[in-house]
Write a protein that holds these residues in place. Structure first.
Motif, short mmCIF file in Angstrom:
data_model
loop_
_atom_site.label_atom_id
_atom_site.label_comp_id
_atom_site.label_asym_id
_atom_site.label_seq_id
_atom_site.Cartn_x
_atom_site.Cartn_y
_atom_site.Cartn_z
N VAL A 16 25.69 12.99 -6.17
CA VAL A 16 24.46 12.58 -6.86
C VAL A 16 24.29 13.37 -8.15
O VAL A 16 23.98 12.81 -9.21
N LEU A 17 24.51 14.69 -8.07
CA LEU A 17 24.39 15.53 -9.26
C LEU A 17 25.37 15.11 -10.34
O LEU A 17 25.02 14.96 -11.51
N ALA A 18 26.62 14.89 -9.94
CA ALA A 18 27.66 14.50 -10.90
C ALA A 18 27.34 13.15 -11.53
O ALA A 18 27.48 12.97 -12.76
N GLY A 19 26.91 12.19 -10.72
CA GLY A 19 26.62 10.86 -11.23
C GLY A 19 25.49 10.86 -12.24
O GLY A 19 25.60 10.28 -13.33
N LEU A 20 24.40 11.54 -11.92
CA LEU A 20 23.24 11.54 -12.80
C LEU A 20 23.49 12.31 -14.10
O LEU A 20 23.26 11.79 -15.20
N LEU A 21 23.99 13.53 -13.97
CA LEU A 21 24.14 14.36 -15.16
C LEU A 21 25.29 13.91 -16.05
O LEU A 21 25.22 14.03 -17.28
N SER A 22 26.37 13.39 -15.46
CA SER A 22 27.46 12.89 -16.30
C SER A 22 27.04 11.63 -17.05
O SER A 22 27.48 11.39 -18.19
N SER A 23 26.16 10.82 -16.46
CA SER A 23 25.64 9.64 -17.16
C SER A 23 24.83 10.05 -18.38
O SER A 23 24.97 9.48 -19.47
N ILE A 24 23.98 11.05 -18.20
CA ILE A 24 23.16 11.54 -19.31
C ILE A 24 24.04 12.17 -20.38
O ILE A 24 23.85 11.94 -21.58
N ALA A 25 25.03 12.95 -19.94
CA ALA A 25 25.95 13.57 -20.90
C ALA A 25 26.71 12.52 -21.69
O ALA A 25 26.89 12.65 -22.91
N GLY A 26 27.17 11.48 -21.01
CA GLY A 26 27.89 10.40 -21.70
C GLY A 26 27.02 9.70 -22.72
O GLY A 26 27.47 9.38 -23.83
N ALA A 27 25.74 9.47 -22.36
CA ALA A 27 24.82 8.81 -23.28
C ALA A 27 24.56 9.67 -24.52
O ALA A 27 24.62 9.18 -25.65
N LEU A 28 24.30 10.95 -24.33
CA LEU A 28 24.03 11.84 -25.46
C LEU A 28 25.27 12.03 -26.32
O LEU A 28 25.17 12.13 -27.55
N ASN A 29 26.43 12.07 -25.68
CA ASN A 29 27.67 12.21 -26.42
C ASN A 29 27.90 10.99 -27.33
O ASN A 29 28.28 11.12 -28.50
N ALA A 30 27.63 9.80 -26.80
CA ALA A 30 27.80 8.57 -27.59
C ALA A 30 26.82 8.51 -28.74
O ALA A 30 27.17 8.13 -29.87
N VAL A 31 25.57 8.89 -28.49
CA VAL A 31 24.55 8.85 -29.53
C VAL A 31 24.85 9.87 -30.63
O VAL A 31 24.63 9.61 -31.81
N GLY A 32 25.37 11.04 -30.23
CA GLY A 32 25.78 12.02 -31.22
C GLY A 32 26.82 11.46 -32.17
O GLY A 32 26.78 11.70 -33.38
N PHE A 33 27.73 10.67 -31.63
CA PHE A 33 28.76 10.04 -32.48
C PHE A 33 28.14 8.98 -33.38
O PHE A 33 28.50 8.86 -34.56
N LEU A 34 27.21 8.19 -32.84
CA LEU A 34 26.58 7.14 -33.64
C LEU A 34 25.78 7.73 -34.80
O LEU A 34 25.74 7.17 -35.90
N ILE A 35 25.12 8.86 -34.56
CA ILE A 35 24.27 9.46 -35.58
C ILE A 35 25.07 10.26 -36.60
O ILE A 35 24.85 10.16 -37.81
#
Length: 231
Positions: A16-35
């Motif tokens: 559960v921890l891995a699923g939730l936090l890796s999803s958030i990390a992936g989202a922030l990582n992608a947005v960092g690239f977009l910005i």
């Protein structure tokens, strides 16, 4: 999920921890690239980019990639120092409080970007986001005793390959490899899906994505803080 440490944790809690936090990390990582055109969770790529720019004489650009790596390390260092101090003083909620701190940093980044209408210095933004990624990865690594790493994609992909090879070994090797394979595969999948969803959501709601991410982090951490204090 953010109270039990090491061997006191079950495989379900780690999943559960891995699923939730890796999803958030992936989202922030992608947005960092977009910005800003930089990946804030990909230290292997950032170091490679640093070396490439140094070789081509682009030292200022190389310095910006070096800043991302340093920020990631600083985030991990600060998280580790804080957690170690909390554990010495018997603060059971220290891991949940660290994720709460991450939530407020992410929220502050979103507010800063929204107030500046996207004109915030891109380098400062990705450095701050790299700091957050280092903090989060340190928290998950320490609480799980290195079983869960939410931003360490290269290492997870390597582990998946090793664990798949172990499936062709003896019964004992299969039994040991299957839980790890499940955990690392889930982390990698969730990081990928988080990146896809983060990019899509950012296209619709813009900087409100940071508010959503912060709320998700608070939804994970604050109930754990309250539960531990009641206990």
């Amino acid at each position: 999920m953010l109270i039990r440490v090491g061997d006191d944790r079950t495989s379900h809690i780690d999943l559960v921890l891995a699923g939730l936090l890796s999803s958030i990390a992936g989202a922030l990582n992608a947005v960092g690239f977009l910005i800003a055109g930089s990946f804030t969770a990909n230290m292997t790529g950032n170091i490679s980019a640093l070396a490439d720019h140094v070789a081509n004489g682009a030292f200022m650009i190389a310095l910006s990639f070096g800043g991302l790596v340093i920020a990631f390390i600083c985030g991990a260092t600060l998280a580790a120092i804080t957690i170690q101090a909390g554990e010495r003083h018997g603060v059971r909620t220290i891991y949940a409080l660290a994720i709460t701190a991450e939530a407020f940093i992410v929220l502050a980044l979103g507010i800063a970007l929204a107030r500046s209408a996207g004109n915030t210095h891109e380098t400062l933004f990705v450095i701050a986001l790299s700091f957050v990624m280092g903090l989060q990865n340190a928290v998950t690594t320490m609480i799980s005793r290195a079983r869960v790493r939410t931003t360490h994609v290269s290492g997870m992909a390597t582990d998946i390959g090793i664990e798949m090879a172990a499936l062709f070994g003896g019964q004992k090797m299969k039994q040991d490899a299957l839980p790890k394979l499940k955990l690392h595969s889930l982390t990698l999948i969730c990081f990928t899906l988080g990146g896809v969803c983060g990019a899509l959501i950012f296209g619709f709601v813009g900087f409100w994505l940071f508010v959503i991410a912060a709320c998700m982090l608070l939804f994970m951490s604050l109930p754990e803080v309250l539960r531990a204090r009641r206990g």
